[in-house]
Design a protein around this motif. Structure first.
Motif, PDB file in Angstrom:
ATOM      1  N   TRP A 245      36.066  45.062  45.870  1.00 27.42           N
ATOM      2  CA  TRP A 245      37.193  44.879  44.962  1.00 27.42           C
ATOM      3  C   TRP A 245      38.338  44.207  45.712  1.00 27.42           C
ATOM      4  N   VAL A 246      39.338  43.793  44.961  1.00 26.33           N
ATOM      5  CA  VAL A 246      40.517  43.121  45.506  1.00 26.33           C
ATOM      6  C   VAL A 246      41.743  43.971  45.211  1.00 26.33           C
ATOM      7  N   VAL A 247      42.598  44.120  46.202  1.00 35.16           N
ATOM      8  CA  VAL A 247      43.901  44.746  46.011  1.00 35.16           C
ATOM      9  C   VAL A 247      44.921  43.618  45.934  1.00 35.16           C
ATOM     10  N   ALA A 248      45.450  43.404  44.726  1.00 34.45           N
ATOM     11  CA  ALA A 248      46.399  42.316  44.476  1.00 34.45           C
ATOM     12  C   ALA A 248      47.766  42.922  44.166  1.00 34.45           C
ATOM     13  N   ASN A 249      48.785  42.483  44.900  1.00 32.75           N
ATOM     14  CA  ASN A 249      50.141  43.004  44.708  1.00 32.75           C
ATOM     15  C   ASN A 249      50.914  42.076  43.776  1.00 32.75           C
ATOM     16  N   PHE A 250      51.203  42.565  42.561  1.00 33.21           N
ATOM     17  CA  PHE A 250      51.938  41.795  41.557  1.00 33.21           C
ATOM     18  C   PHE A 250      53.349  42.344  41.416  1.00 33.21           C
ATOM     19  N   TYR A 314      53.526  45.963  43.090  1.00 31.66           N
ATOM     20  CA  TYR A 314      52.651  47.117  42.932  1.00 31.66           C
ATOM     21  C   TYR A 314      51.194  46.659  43.017  1.00 31.66           C
ATOM     22  N   PRO A 315      50.353  47.446  43.689  1.00 32.43           N
ATOM     23  CA  PRO A 315      48.952  47.046  43.850  1.00 32.43           C
ATOM     24  C   PRO A 315      48.165  47.187  42.550  1.00 32.43           C
ATOM     25  N   VAL A 316      47.369  46.179  42.263  1.00 30.91           N
ATOM     26  CA  VAL A 316      46.447  46.176  41.127  1.00 30.91           C
ATOM     27  C   VAL A 316      45.036  46.058  41.686  1.00 30.91           C
ATOM     28  N   ARG A 317      44.183  46.984  41.320  1.00 31.06           N
ATOM     29  CA  ARG A 317      42.807  46.977  41.839  1.00 31.06           C
ATOM     30  C   ARG A 317      41.918  46.186  40.888  1.00 31.06           C
ATOM     31  N   ILE A 318      41.274  45.170  41.441  1.00 29.74           N
ATOM     32  CA  ILE A 318      40.420  44.278  40.656  1.00 29.74           C
ATOM     33  C   ILE A 318      38.988  44.404  41.164  1.00 29.74           C
ATOM     34  N   SER A 319      38.105  44.856  40.315  1.00 24.86           N
ATOM     35  CA  SER A 319      36.694  44.985  40.689  1.00 24.86           C
ATOM     36  C   SER A 319      36.015  43.628  40.548  1.00 24.86           C
ATOM     37  N   LEU A 320      35.218  43.255  41.547  1.00 29.57           N
ATOM     38  CA  LEU A 320      34.546  41.950  41.563  1.00 29.57           C
ATOM     39  C   LEU A 320      33.160  42.059  40.931  1.00 29.57           C
ATOM     40  N   ASP A 321      32.838  41.078  40.082  1.00 29.00           N
ATOM     41  CA  ASP A 321      31.539  41.032  39.425  1.00 29.00           C
ATOM     42  C   ASP A 321      30.628  40.060  40.171  1.00 29.00           C
ATOM     43  N   HIS A 322      29.563  40.566  40.763  1.00 30.06           N
ATOM     44  CA  HIS A 322      28.572  39.750  41.484  1.00 30.06           C
ATOM     45  C   HIS A 322      29.250  38.847  42.530  1.00 30.06           C
ATOM     46  N   PRO A 323      29.975  39.418  43.487  1.00 33.71           N
ATOM     47  CA  PRO A 323      30.655  38.595  44.495  1.00 33.71           C
ATOM     48  C   PRO A 323      29.648  37.988  45.466  1.00 33.71           C
ATOM     49  N   PRO A 324      29.905  36.790  45.959  1.00 34.56           N
ATOM     50  CA  PRO A 324      29.008  36.178  46.958  1.00 34.56           C
ATOM     51  C   PRO A 324      29.118  36.910  48.283  1.00 34.56           C
ATOM     52  N   ALA A 325      28.006  37.412  48.768  1.00 36.81           N
ATOM     53  CA  ALA A 325      28.012  38.263  49.957  1.00 36.81           C
ATOM     54  C   ALA A 325      28.553  37.548  51.187  1.00 36.81           C
ATOM     55  N   GLU A 326      28.319  36.235  51.290  1.00 34.69           N
ATOM     56  CA  GLU A 326      28.712  35.529  52.505  1.00 34.69           C
ATOM     57  C   GLU A 326      30.224  35.406  52.669  1.00 34.69           C
ATOM     58  N   PHE A 327      30.980  35.630  51.581  1.00 38.87           N
ATOM     59  CA  PHE A 327      32.437  35.517  51.670  1.00 38.87           C
ATOM     60  C   PHE A 327      33.141  36.873  51.599  1.00 38.87           C
ATOM     61  N   MET A 328      32.370  37.952  51.521  1.00 39.50           N
ATOM     62  CA  MET A 328      32.960  39.278  51.369  1.00 39.50           C
ATOM     63  C   MET A 328      33.210  39.913  52.739  1.00 39.50           C
ATOM     64  N   ARG A 329      34.490  40.033  53.071  1.00 36.84           N
ATOM     65  CA  ARG A 329      34.914  40.696  54.304  1.00 36.84           C
ATOM     66  C   ARG A 329      36.185  41.487  54.011  1.00 36.84           C
ATOM     67  N   ILE A 330      36.232  42.698  54.507  1.00 37.41           N
ATOM     68  CA  ILE A 330      37.419  43.529  54.286  1.00 37.41           C
ATOM     69  C   ILE A 330      38.640  42.854  54.911  1.00 37.41           C
ATOM     70  N   GLY A 331      39.707  42.764  54.131  1.00 41.35           N
ATOM     71  CA  GLY A 331      40.945  42.183  54.596  1.00 41.35           C
ATOM     72  C   GLY A 331      41.063  40.693  54.392  1.00 41.35           C
TER      73      GLY A 331
END
Length: 340
Positions: A245-250, A314-331
């Motif tokens: 998921w993504v933590v996006a601050n809006f 404020y942080p908004v939690r966005i769940s990713l649908d079928h994310p590409p594994a090669e680009f998924m890294r924490i942070g």
């Protein structure tokens, strides 16, 4: 005349340019309102600190740092020998208790038979006493009339006393026999307790084979076989790659218009051309303010004022649908856009 015409054309071009800028500004504001975005966002995932549930010497490590593993893969093995001995000891103790149970049941059966025999003896003594009392009652009037000798009456009274004493003794024997009857509930409770101990020992033996709780990537692994693992102390970490998921601050002015389920588009900074789709999972409930907070019961107020007030994020939690594994890294930095 020509100079005047050129001057008018210049004014017209300036007005047209200003009008175009105004139109573009309105369009940009509309798009920003329709699809709020932020580059203050990063990728996140659950992490599992792999701590063993039993203590012991690590005899094998089957993974390496940064390796991807699957749920159920064996990560490392703790020496199972002492745990195997504990299982064998618990099994032997349980077998001994189960072997004692039939013998105790035989003893209890014998004790119950003795108690039943004592009960029959009591009934017999009661019958003898009743007969003795009946004989005494029958002979007493005959003795007064001289039809029965005094010796015979004395013998009848003696029989009553003897029968009464025998009945009392039989009752005491019956009570003692009933008290001596044992119950098999204590040994059955011991069997249940030993069964639980055996199951706990078997569980500990299974836990010496430490398996991956999820699909993920090993990180922070810097130990080798021979290390002593302590129960509850983490040896390395697994990044759970099953859910990203993504933590996006809006800005706080945008958050009230968001709700769970809204579609979102994510652009990974490492590859801006890659589009990842997701949806709003939840909205942050609050953040720690940098000023105006309480300390020891007293508010902290800034001594100088900023004339430009920046909106809180404020942080908004966005769940990713079928994310590409090669680009998924924490942070990893991303740009998040909410589609309203």
């Amino acid at each position: 005349m020509m100079a005047f015409s050129k001057k008018m054309m210049g004014y017209a071009f300036l007005v047209a340019s200003l009008a175009l800028c105004a139109i573009l500004a309105v369009i940009a504001a509309y798009l920003a309102d329709r699809s709020p975005r932020t580059d203050d966002a990063f990728i996140q995932a659950d992490i599992v600190n792999m701590a063993p549930e039993v203590s012991g010497r690590v005899i094998a490590i089957n993974v390496r740092d940064n390796q991807f593993v699957h749920r159920g893969d064996t990560l490392f093995v703790i020496d199972p020998e002492p745990f195997r001995y504990a299982v064998e000891q618990a099994q032997a103790d349980l077998d001994n208790l189960k072997a004692e149970l039939p013998l105790q049941d035989l003893q209890i059966g014998s004790q119950k038979s003795t108690a039943e025999a004592q009960e029959s003896s009591v009934e017999q003594m009661r019958a003898q006493l009743a007969l003795a009392k009946s004989t005494e009652a029958r002979l007493a009037p005959l003795a007064r009339q001289g039809f029965v000798t005094a010796q015979e009456l004395d013998q009848a009274r003696s029989n009553v006393k003897t029968s009464s004493a025998a009945l009392e003794q039989a009752i005491h024997s019956q009570v003692a026999a009933l008290k001596s009857v044992r119950d098999d509930q204590p040994i059955r409770a011991q069997i249940l307790g030993m069964t639980a101990k055996l199951q706990a020992a078997q569980r500990n033996l299974r836990l010496t084979d430490v398996k991956a709780p999820c699909d993920g990537q090993i990180t922070g692994l810097n130990i080798a076989a021979g290390e002593y693992a302590t129960e509850g102390k983490s040896l390395f970490t697994i990044i759970d790659t099953e859910h990203w998921w993504v933590v996006a601050n809006f800005r706080e002015t945008q958050v009230p218009d968001f709700h769970a389920g809204q579609p979102a588009i994510i652009h990974v900074l490492a590859r801006p051309d890659v589009v990842v789709h997701g949806h709003v999972e939840s909205l942050g409930g609050g953040v720690q303010p940098d000023v105006g907070s309480l300390s020891n019961g007293l508010p902290q107020v800034a001594r100088s004022l900023n004339w430009v007030r920046i909106a809180q994020r404020y942080p908004v939690r966005i769940s990713l649908d079928h994310p590409p594994a090669e680009f998924m890294r924490i942070g990893a930095t991303v740009v998040a856009t909410i589609q309203r």
